[in-house]
Design an enzyme around this catalytic site. Sequence first.
Site, mmCIF file in Angstrom:
data_model
loop_
_atom_site.group_PDB
_atom_site.id
_atom_site.type_symbol
_atom_site.label_atom_id
_atom_site.label_comp_id
_atom_site.label_asym_id
_atom_site.label_seq_id
_atom_site.Cartn_x
_atom_site.Cartn_y
_atom_site.Cartn_z
ATOM 1 N N TYR A 30 -75.731 -37.105 -3.336
ATOM 2 C CA TYR A 30 -75.321 -36.692 -1.994
ATOM 3 C C TYR A 30 -74.692 -35.309 -2.020
ATOM 4 O O TYR A 30 -74.416 -34.749 -3.087
ATOM 5 C CB TYR A 30 -74.368 -37.720 -1.372
ATOM 6 N N LYS A 144 -73.547 -35.337 -8.604
ATOM 7 C CA LYS A 144 -72.887 -35.785 -7.368
ATOM 8 C C LYS A 144 -73.571 -37.084 -6.929
ATOM 9 O O LYS A 144 -74.379 -37.112 -5.999
ATOM 10 C CB LYS A 144 -72.925 -34.695 -6.290
ATOM 11 N N GLU A 176 -60.403 -33.494 -13.269
ATOM 12 C CA GLU A 176 -60.416 -33.105 -11.850
ATOM 13 C C GLU A 176 -59.616 -34.162 -11.109
ATOM 14 O O GLU A 176 -58.757 -34.797 -11.713
ATOM 15 C CB GLU A 176 -61.862 -32.981 -11.347
ATOM 16 N N LEU A 200 -67.110 -32.421 -11.436
ATOM 17 C CA LEU A 200 -68.100 -31.970 -10.464
ATOM 18 C C LEU A 200 -67.946 -30.459 -10.275
ATOM 19 O O LEU A 200 -66.819 -29.978 -10.086
ATOM 20 C CB LEU A 200 -67.879 -32.675 -9.120
#
Length: 285
Positions: A30, A144, A176, A200
Amino acid sequence: MIHLNGEFMPIEQARISVLDRGFIFGDGVYEVIPSYSRRPFRLPEHLARLQASLDAIGIANPHPAAKWTELVTKIVAGNPWEDQSVYLQVTRGVAKRDHTFPKGLKPTVFLMASELVTPSAELMKTGAAAIVLPDFRWLRCDIKSTSLLGNCMLRTQAAEAGCAEAILVRDGELTEASASNVFVVKNGTVLAPPKSHLILPGITYDVVLEILRANELPHEVRPVKESELRSADEVWITSSSREVLPVTTLDGKPVGPGRPGPVGLRVHALYQQYKAQVMRAPVHA
Ligand SMILES: Cc1ncc(COP(=O)(O)O)c(C=O)c1O
């Protein structure tokens, strides 16, 4: 209004098969694309990341960039908000349940939009609270993927602790956060974990690094130790919806003086300037 497999319709009318591999396996990828004053922000970069995610899991991109641009533009035009968050999802498609990727499926393509709500002036004054948690996700966080169970578990743990975000560490290093990238500032230098399979590659992360470079703000892209995170003068989270948001408590303890710091506020202001400048630029094909 949403888009599903070539048609635009109200969300209530959208139907997919229970055998869609997105539903059965989370077998899909996505993007979330912010759109300001009805203009998508950094769309080519989002489409490039979509391509990288599709390549990583072996789904052929169902549309060329021009078609994606058309779909995003139509979704933005068909929804009521000036600022929107456009959600775009591609799953492998519908097949009899089998772990092995079946070949030749028609990918399911879905787009929807919601109002884009960025941090309030109030929140920018106080900063956000975060907790630090072990990063127990898989080793392909660069994809993702719609398989976000780990991220959802971590974010829920943060919410239950009254926090806006869970900042993650793996093997003694910052990775992250559950739905954002993390920057820290120590003695005036901004530190950012390098891109790898553990994080990401955020579009906002890239914009922030461009801003740091363009304004000659001292920064280093290198592994950041958990001890550096915990002793930082400033911590920020970055994402398309949170932009550049100062984190002012970690596990209930103040970060620096417990107020948003000067470097983060400067970068936040420069990010707003950059957005405004991009949105004023002429639209070109
Ligand atoms: C796990 C994770 N990291 C980082 C980000 C930030 O990416 P972007 O700046 O492209 O929104 C997101 C965005 O949702 C995310 O889910």
